[in-house]
Write a protein that holds these residues in place. Structure first.
Motif, PDB file in Angstrom:
ATOM      1  N   UNK A   2      10.587  16.520  -9.672  1.00 39.63           N
ATOM      2  CA  UNK A   2      10.255  15.948  -8.373  1.00 39.63           C
ATOM      3  C   UNK A   2      10.145  14.429  -8.463  1.00 39.63           C
ATOM      4  N   UNK A   3      10.399  13.797  -7.352  1.00 45.71           N
ATOM      5  CA  UNK A   3      10.330  12.339  -7.290  1.00 45.71           C
ATOM      6  C   UNK A   3       8.863  11.913  -7.178  1.00 45.71           C
ATOM      7  N   UNK A   4       8.462  10.956  -8.006  1.00 46.11           N
ATOM      8  CA  UNK A   4       7.088  10.470  -7.990  1.00 46.11           C
ATOM      9  C   UNK A   4       7.019   9.215  -7.134  1.00 46.11           C
ATOM     10  N   UNK A   5       6.127   9.242  -6.176  1.00 47.65           N
ATOM     11  CA  UNK A   5       5.911   8.091  -5.297  1.00 47.65           C
ATOM     12  C   UNK A   5       4.632   7.375  -5.718  1.00 47.65           C
ATOM     13  N   UNK A   6       4.642   6.066  -5.677  1.00 42.25           N
ATOM     14  CA  UNK A   6       3.463   5.258  -5.968  1.00 42.25           C
ATOM     15  C   UNK A   6       3.148   4.445  -4.724  1.00 42.25           C
ATOM     16  N   UNK A   7       1.876   4.441  -4.341  1.00 44.96           N
ATOM     17  CA  UNK A   7       1.482   3.654  -3.173  1.00 44.96           C
ATOM     18  C   UNK A   7       0.106   3.034  -3.407  1.00 44.96           C
ATOM     19  N   UNK A   8      -0.193   1.957  -2.697  1.00 43.55           N
ATOM     20  CA  UNK A   8      -1.507   1.323  -2.836  1.00 43.55           C
ATOM     21  C   UNK A   8      -2.634   2.330  -2.621  1.00 43.55           C
ATOM     22  N   UNK A   9      -3.644   2.231  -3.472  1.00 45.86           N
ATOM     23  CA  UNK A   9      -4.763   3.161  -3.424  1.00 45.86           C
ATOM     24  C   UNK A   9      -4.681   4.234  -4.496  1.00 45.86           C
ATOM     25  N   UNK A  10      -3.478   4.472  -5.038  1.00 44.95           N
ATOM     26  CA  UNK A  10      -3.322   5.454  -6.106  1.00 44.95           C
ATOM     27  C   UNK A  10      -4.046   4.988  -7.363  1.00 44.95           C
ATOM     28  N   UNK A  11      -4.532   5.948  -8.145  1.00 44.99           N
ATOM     29  CA  UNK A  11      -5.147   5.640  -9.438  1.00 44.99           C
ATOM     30  C   UNK A  11      -4.315   6.292 -10.522  1.00 44.99           C
ATOM     31  N   UNK A  12      -3.915   5.493 -11.483  1.00 45.42           N
ATOM     32  CA  UNK A  12      -3.086   5.960 -12.586  1.00 45.42           C
ATOM     33  C   UNK A  12      -3.756   5.504 -13.872  1.00 45.42           C
ATOM     34  N   UNK A  13      -4.313   6.454 -14.611  1.00 48.39           N
ATOM     35  CA  UNK A  13      -5.076   6.095 -15.800  1.00 48.39           C
ATOM     36  C   UNK A  13      -6.288   5.283 -15.389  1.00 48.39           C
ATOM     37  N   UNK A  14      -6.470   4.132 -16.002  1.00 47.07           N
ATOM     38  CA  UNK A  14      -7.589   3.248 -15.667  1.00 47.07           C
ATOM     39  C   UNK A  14      -7.210   2.235 -14.591  1.00 47.07           C
ATOM     40  N   UNK A  15      -5.996   2.337 -14.059  1.00 42.89           N
ATOM     41  CA  UNK A  15      -5.510   1.352 -13.089  1.00 42.89           C
ATOM     42  C   UNK A  15      -5.545   1.884 -11.664  1.00 42.89           C
ATOM     43  N   UNK A  16      -5.937   1.022 -10.745  1.00 43.85           N
ATOM     44  CA  UNK A  16      -5.850   1.310  -9.317  1.00 43.85           C
ATOM     45  C   UNK A  16      -4.754   0.420  -8.749  1.00 43.85           C
ATOM     46  N   UNK A  17      -3.808   1.019  -8.029  1.00 39.29           N
ATOM     47  CA  UNK A  17      -2.705   0.269  -7.437  1.00 39.29           C
ATOM     48  C   UNK A  17      -3.231  -0.443  -6.197  1.00 39.29           C
ATOM     49  N   UNK A  18      -3.094  -1.771  -6.173  1.00 35.62           N
ATOM     50  CA  UNK A  18      -3.579  -2.553  -5.031  1.00 35.62           C
ATOM     51  C   UNK A  18      -2.482  -2.877  -4.036  1.00 35.62           C
ATOM     52  N   UNK A  19      -1.328  -3.321  -4.538  1.00 33.41           N
ATOM     53  CA  UNK A  19      -0.236  -3.692  -3.632  1.00 33.41           C
ATOM     54  C   UNK A  19       1.068  -3.811  -4.413  1.00 33.41           C
ATOM     55  N   UNK A  20       2.139  -3.939  -3.664  1.00 34.02           N
ATOM     56  CA  UNK A  20       3.448  -4.191  -4.276  1.00 34.02           C
ATOM     57  C   UNK A  20       3.520  -5.679  -4.585  1.00 34.02           C
ATOM     58  N   UNK A  21       3.901  -6.010  -5.817  1.00 31.94           N
ATOM     59  CA  UNK A  21       3.995  -7.419  -6.215  1.00 31.94           C
ATOM     60  C   UNK A  21       5.367  -7.975  -5.830  1.00 31.94           C
ATOM     61  N   UNK A  22       6.396  -7.364  -6.347  1.00 32.37           N
ATOM     62  CA  UNK A  22       7.770  -7.816  -6.109  1.00 32.37           C
ATOM     63  C   UNK A  22       8.719  -6.875  -6.827  1.00 32.37           C
ATOM     64  N   UNK A  23       9.963  -7.260  -6.925  1.00 29.30           N
ATOM     65  CA  UNK A  23      10.943  -6.532  -7.727  1.00 29.30           C
ATOM     66  C   UNK A  23      11.255  -7.365  -8.950  1.00 29.30           C
ATOM     67  N   UNK A  24      11.384  -6.707 -10.098  1.00 28.01           N
ATOM     68  CA  UNK A  24      11.731  -7.423 -11.321  1.00 28.01           C
ATOM     69  C   UNK A  24      13.196  -7.848 -11.247  1.00 28.01           C
ATOM     70  N   UNK A  25      13.614  -8.616 -12.214  1.00 24.08           N
ATOM     71  CA  UNK A  25      15.010  -9.091 -12.233  1.00 24.08           C
ATOM     72  C   UNK A  25      15.996  -7.934 -12.374  1.00 24.08           C
ATOM     73  N   UNK A  26      15.518  -6.778 -12.852  1.00 20.55           N
ATOM     74  CA  UNK A  26      16.382  -5.602 -12.996  1.00 20.55           C
ATOM     75  C   UNK A  26      16.296  -4.666 -11.798  1.00 20.55           C
ATOM     76  N   UNK A  27      15.530  -5.059 -10.778  1.00 18.82           N
ATOM     77  CA  UNK A  27      15.435  -4.274  -9.559  1.00 18.82           C
ATOM     78  C   UNK A  27      14.294  -3.276  -9.531  1.00 18.82           C
ATOM     79  N   UNK A  28      13.469  -3.240 -10.585  1.00 21.05           N
ATOM     80  CA  UNK A  28      12.327  -2.326 -10.615  1.00 21.05           C
ATOM     81  C   UNK A  28      11.184  -2.874  -9.766  1.00 21.05           C
ATOM     82  N   UNK A  29      10.538  -1.998  -9.006  1.00 24.80           N
ATOM     83  CA  UNK A  29       9.357  -2.402  -8.248  1.00 24.80           C
ATOM     84  C   UNK A  29       8.234  -2.703  -9.221  1.00 24.80           C
ATOM     85  N   UNK A  30       7.422  -3.697  -8.891  1.00 26.18           N
ATOM     86  CA  UNK A  30       6.250  -4.042  -9.696  1.00 26.18           C
ATOM     87  C   UNK A  30       5.033  -4.024  -8.787  1.00 26.18           C
ATOM     88  N   UNK A  31       3.910  -3.576  -9.343  1.00 29.61           N
ATOM     89  CA  UNK A  31       2.682  -3.401  -8.566  1.00 29.61           C
ATOM     90  C   UNK A  31       1.537  -4.222  -9.149  1.00 29.61           C
TER      91      UNK A  31
END
Length: 79
Positions: A2-31
């Motif tokens: 299944x496709x995994x979606x990440x959105x602000x408010x999600x908690x992954x390990x010890x990290x809480x996703x706050x917002x989308x930062x940008x896209x890396x030079x390779x096109x990957x989303x960064x949070x």
């Protein structure tokens, strides 16, 4: 798989996703993430998704300081 979606408010390990930062030079989303220890960091979506699939713990890097080497464990055990 299944496709995994990440959105602000999600908690992954010890990290809480706050917002989308940008896209890396390779096109990957960064949070923008906040660690349990209070540090802010930026993580690529591919890394966060890998952590979610494995069920491992991800942090800002603060957990590296918590790990003890085998020599340190033996020294504590024999003290």
């Amino acid at each position: 798989m299944r496709k995994i979606e990440i959105s602000p408010g999600d908690k992954i390990g010890d990290l809480e996703i706050l917002s989308i930062a940008d896209k890396s030079s390779h096109g990957d989303m960064r949070y923008v993430c906040r660690c349990k220890c209070g540090n802010m960091c930026i993580r690529k979506a591919t890394v966060l998704k890998f952590v979610m699939r494995r069920g491992s713990v991800n942090s800002c890097g603060c957990r590296k300081n918590w790990r003890l080497t085998n020599a340190e464990k033996k020294a504590i055990h024999h003290a």
